[in-house]
Motif scaffolding. Structure first.
Motif, PDB file in Angstrom:
ATOM      1  N   MET A 170     -33.064 -30.406  29.238  1.00 51.26           N
ATOM      2  CA  MET A 170     -32.916 -29.087  29.108  1.00 51.26           C
ATOM      3  C   MET A 170     -34.331 -28.347  30.104  1.00 51.26           C
ATOM      4  SD  MET A 170     -32.718 -27.501  25.612  1.00 51.26           S
ATOM      5  CE  MET A 170     -34.242 -27.965  24.950  1.00 51.26           C
ATOM      6  N   GLN A 171     -34.025 -27.361  30.948  1.00 48.45           N
ATOM      7  CA  GLN A 171     -34.835 -26.895  31.982  1.00 48.45           C
ATOM      8  C   GLN A 171     -34.746 -25.454  31.777  1.00 48.45           C
ATOM      9  OE1 GLN A 171     -34.425 -28.387  35.714  1.00 48.45           O
ATOM     10  NE2 GLN A 171     -35.734 -30.325  35.103  1.00 48.45           N
ATOM     11  N   ASN A 172     -35.920 -24.734  31.950  1.00 50.72           N
ATOM     12  CA  ASN A 172     -36.009 -23.231  32.012  1.00 50.72           C
ATOM     13  C   ASN A 172     -35.907 -23.015  33.582  1.00 50.72           C
ATOM     14  OD1 ASN A 172     -36.615 -20.452  32.291  1.00 50.72           O
ATOM     15  ND2 ASN A 172     -38.193 -20.874  30.516  1.00 50.72           N
ATOM     16  N   ARG A 173     -34.505 -22.073  33.964  1.00 46.60           N
ATOM     17  CA  ARG A 173     -34.886 -21.904  35.226  1.00 46.60           C
ATOM     18  C   ARG A 173     -35.223 -20.538  35.700  1.00 46.60           C
ATOM     19  NH1 ARG A 173     -28.502 -23.333  36.347  1.00 46.60           N
ATOM     20  NH2 ARG A 173     -29.271 -23.129  38.554  1.00 46.60           N
ATOM     21  N   VAL A 174     -36.200 -20.066  35.012  1.00 46.98           N
ATOM     22  CA  VAL A 174     -36.683 -18.686  35.397  1.00 46.98           C
ATOM     23  C   VAL A 174     -38.025 -18.998  35.875  1.00 46.98           C
ATOM     24  CG1 VAL A 174     -37.418 -16.524  34.240  1.00 46.98           C
ATOM     25  CG2 VAL A 174     -35.650 -17.708  33.371  1.00 46.98           C
ATOM     26  N   ARG A 175     -38.494 -18.381  36.843  1.00 47.34           N
ATOM     27  CA  ARG A 175     -39.782 -18.907  37.655  1.00 47.34           C
ATOM     28  C   ARG A 175     -40.639 -18.067  36.824  1.00 47.34           C
ATOM     29  NH1 ARG A 175     -37.479 -16.658  43.400  1.00 47.34           N
ATOM     30  NH2 ARG A 175     -37.118 -14.837  41.835  1.00 47.34           N
ATOM     31  N   ASP A 176     -41.830 -18.739  36.943  1.00 47.89           N
ATOM     32  CA  ASP A 176     -42.901 -18.179  36.141  1.00 47.89           C
ATOM     33  C   ASP A 176     -43.509 -16.831  36.777  1.00 47.89           C
ATOM     34  OD1 ASP A 176     -43.241 -20.006  34.221  1.00 47.89           O
ATOM     35  OD2 ASP A 176     -44.717 -21.136  35.369  1.00 47.89           O
ATOM     36  N   GLU A 177     -43.400 -16.732  38.302  1.00 47.51           N
ATOM     37  CA  GLU A 177     -43.831 -15.665  38.767  1.00 47.51           C
ATOM     38  C   GLU A 177     -42.967 -14.316  38.524  1.00 47.51           C
ATOM     39  OE1 GLU A 177     -41.454 -17.983  42.086  1.00 47.51           O
ATOM     40  OE2 GLU A 177     -42.742 -18.373  40.263  1.00 47.51           O
ATOM     41  N   ASP A 178     -41.826 -14.467  38.024  1.00 47.14           N
ATOM     42  CA  ASP A 178     -40.655 -13.246  37.653  1.00 47.14           C
ATOM     43  C   ASP A 178     -41.363 -12.802  36.523  1.00 47.14           C
ATOM     44  OD1 ASP A 178     -39.569 -13.476  40.108  1.00 47.14           O
ATOM     45  OD2 ASP A 178     -37.929 -14.658  39.048  1.00 47.14           O
ATOM     46  N   HIS A 179     -41.843 -13.453  35.544  1.00 49.65           N
ATOM     47  CA  HIS A 179     -42.230 -12.697  34.236  1.00 49.65           C
ATOM     48  C   HIS A 179     -43.115 -11.722  34.441  1.00 49.65           C
ATOM     49  CE1 HIS A 179     -41.560 -17.043  32.236  1.00 49.65           C
ATOM     50  NE2 HIS A 179     -40.327 -16.295  32.777  1.00 49.65           N
ATOM     51  N   GLY A 180     -42.820 -10.709  33.489  1.00 53.40           N
ATOM     52  CA  GLY A 180     -43.632  -9.482  33.571  1.00 53.40           C
ATOM     53  C   GLY A 180     -43.103  -8.434  34.637  1.00 53.40           C
ATOM     54  N   ARG A 181     -41.991  -8.622  35.119  1.00 52.88           N
ATOM     55  CA  ARG A 181     -41.457  -7.768  36.158  1.00 52.88           C
ATOM     56  C   ARG A 181     -40.240  -7.060  35.751  1.00 52.88           C
ATOM     57  NH1 ARG A 181     -42.115 -11.051  42.020  1.00 52.88           N
ATOM     58  NH2 ARG A 181     -44.316 -11.595  41.727  1.00 52.88           N
ATOM     59  N   TRP A 182     -39.741  -7.340  34.556  1.00 52.50           N
ATOM     60  CA  TRP A 182     -38.450  -6.621  33.981  1.00 52.50           C
ATOM     61  C   TRP A 182     -38.381  -5.289  33.977  1.00 52.50           C
ATOM     62  CZ3 TRP A 182     -36.417 -11.138  34.472  1.00 52.50           C
ATOM     63  CH2 TRP A 182     -36.897 -12.339  34.032  1.00 52.50           C
ATOM     64  N   GLU A 183     -37.231  -5.035  34.674  1.00 53.82           N
ATOM     65  CA  GLU A 183     -36.820  -3.329  34.639  1.00 53.82           C
ATOM     66  C   GLU A 183     -35.629  -3.000  33.831  1.00 53.82           C
ATOM     67  OE1 GLU A 183     -38.550  -1.397  36.473  1.00 53.82           O
ATOM     68  OE2 GLU A 183     -39.646  -2.458  37.859  1.00 53.82           O
ATOM     69  N   ALA A 184     -34.622  -4.077  33.481  1.00 52.60           N
ATOM     70  CA  ALA A 184     -33.544  -3.642  32.763  1.00 52.60           C
ATOM     71  C   ALA A 184     -32.919  -4.889  32.506  1.00 52.60           C
ATOM     72  CB  ALA A 184     -32.794  -2.743  33.503  1.00 52.60           C
ATOM     73  N   VAL A 185     -32.389  -4.682  31.128  1.00 55.27           N
ATOM     74  CA  VAL A 185     -31.205  -5.852  30.650  1.00 55.27           C
ATOM     75  C   VAL A 185     -29.738  -5.104  30.955  1.00 55.27           C
ATOM     76  CG1 VAL A 185     -30.381  -6.941  28.550  1.00 55.27           C
ATOM     77  CG2 VAL A 185     -32.801  -6.841  28.844  1.00 55.27           C
ATOM     78  N   LEU A 186     -28.840  -6.037  31.495  1.00 54.14           N
ATOM     79  CA  LEU A 186     -27.619  -5.636  31.656  1.00 54.14           C
ATOM     80  C   LEU A 186     -26.700  -6.440  31.062  1.00 54.14           C
ATOM     81  CD1 LEU A 186     -27.649  -5.858  35.708  1.00 54.14           C
ATOM     82  CD2 LEU A 186     -28.530  -4.058  34.187  1.00 54.14           C
ATOM     83  N   VAL A 187     -25.648  -5.881  30.301  1.00 56.29           N
ATOM     84  CA  VAL A 187     -24.851  -6.510  29.274  1.00 56.29           C
ATOM     85  C   VAL A 187     -23.275  -6.130  29.741  1.00 56.29           C
ATOM     86  CG1 VAL A 187     -24.173  -7.022  27.048  1.00 56.29           C
ATOM     87  CG2 VAL A 187     -26.457  -6.471  27.409  1.00 56.29           C
ATOM     88  N   ALA A 188     -22.510  -7.114  30.029  1.00 62.67           N
ATOM     89  CA  ALA A 188     -20.892  -7.238  30.296  1.00 62.67           C
ATOM     90  C   ALA A 188     -20.325  -7.660  29.246  1.00 62.67           C
ATOM     91  CB  ALA A 188     -20.699  -7.697  31.571  1.00 62.67           C
ATOM     92  N   SER A 189     -18.975  -7.081  28.732  1.00 60.78           N
ATOM     93  CA  SER A 189     -18.476  -7.374  27.632  1.00 60.78           C
ATOM     94  C   SER A 189     -17.138  -6.729  27.866  1.00 60.78           C
ATOM     95  CB  SER A 189     -19.079  -7.238  26.203  1.00 60.78           C
ATOM     96  OG  SER A 189     -19.219  -6.014  26.170  1.00 60.78           O
ATOM     97  N   SER A 190     -15.963  -7.542  27.195  1.00 62.34           N
ATOM     98  CA  SER A 190     -14.765  -6.938  27.104  1.00 62.34           C
ATOM     99  C   SER A 190     -14.023  -7.171  25.769  1.00 62.34           C
ATOM    100  CB  SER A 190     -13.903  -7.598  28.412  1.00 62.34           C
ATOM    101  OG  SER A 190     -12.643  -6.834  28.361  1.00 62.34           O
ATOM    102  N   ALA A 191     -13.041  -8.018  25.784  1.00 60.29           N
ATOM    103  CA  ALA A 191     -12.226  -8.271  24.505  1.00 60.29           C
ATOM    104  C   ALA A 191     -13.441  -9.020  23.666  1.00 60.29           C
ATOM    105  CB  ALA A 191     -11.238  -9.038  24.731  1.00 60.29           C
TER     106      ALA A 191
END
Length: 214
Positions: free
Chosen positions: A1-22
């Motif tokens: 298992m590997q976390n593919r989120v880069r350390d330098e990106d943490h703390g920069r979050w602006e929004a969570v997007l969610v897509a769904s249908s049926a």
């Protein structure tokens, strides 16, 4: 298992997007119900809705979550701790300045609202500050948007197609090869909580139970 989120990106979050249908109303209830009221970012949702009748999605989701829930309006400036739902027969998009816009541009995979316009516009507005989530659904909506989110440095989480009620949308997203985490639905909110809390230079360790696509 590997976390593919880069350390330098943490703390920069602006929004969570969610897509769904049926199957998405139940899926959204589970996801949003696992998030705390003090969520530090807004949640922008593109759920495929029937344009022929008035939607009750806000009332339904309000029973499941401590977050504020509303139908998005043109010109809204997204606020932390609030869920903005694309209304029936409108695409929800994000303008360059961060405000929301509603459009009647052509349907995507026969759907309006659709995920791709939301993901693409938000990625262009917020860059690496986006976390995009693709949940249950029957078509390929969201796959194009996932590519844009990753191209702009964002993070992508997908409900495991093997456990999703309808696997079409998650499977198409995974098929892009641009997904950071594939998880059962109930594990997505805890992952979001951890990512949103983690500051720049976090521990960088794999999130328990997470796995990138093969």
């Amino acid at each position: 298992m590997q976390n593919r989120v880069r350390d330098e990106d943490h703390g920069r979050w602006e929004a969570v997007l969610v897509a769904s249908s049926a199957g998405g109303i139940q899926g959204l209830g589970t996801l949003l119900g696992g998030l705390e009221a003090a969520l530090p970012v807004p949640v922008l949702v593109a759920q495929h809705l029937n344009r022929a009748r008035e939607t009750r999605i806000v009332a339904i989701l309000e029973r499941s979550t401590a977050l504020a829930v509303k139908l998005a309006e043109d010109g809204d400036r997204p606020r932390a701790g609030t869920v903005y739902i694309a209304p029936p027969d409108r695409h929800l998009c994000v303008r360059a300045g961060g405000t929301l816009s509603l459009t009647r541009e052509e349907r995507v995979n026969f759907a309006r609202p659709a995920a791709d316009p939301l993901f693409e516009s938000a990625a262009q507005a917020y860059g690496p500050g986006v976390i995009g989530c693709v949940l249950t659904g029957t078509d390929s909506d969201g796959a194009r948007g996932v590519r844009e989110v990753k191209a702009r440095g964002g993070t992508v989480i997908v409900e495991d197609p093997g456990t999703a009620e309808f696997h079409g949308m998650p499977k198409a997203a995974v098929g892009t090869g641009q997904v950071d985490f594939v998880l059962p639905l109930e594990d997505i909110a805890p992952l979001l909580t951890r990512l949103l809390r983690q500051d720049a230079g976090g521990d960088g360790q794999p999130v328990p139970g997470s796995h990138p696509p093969a």
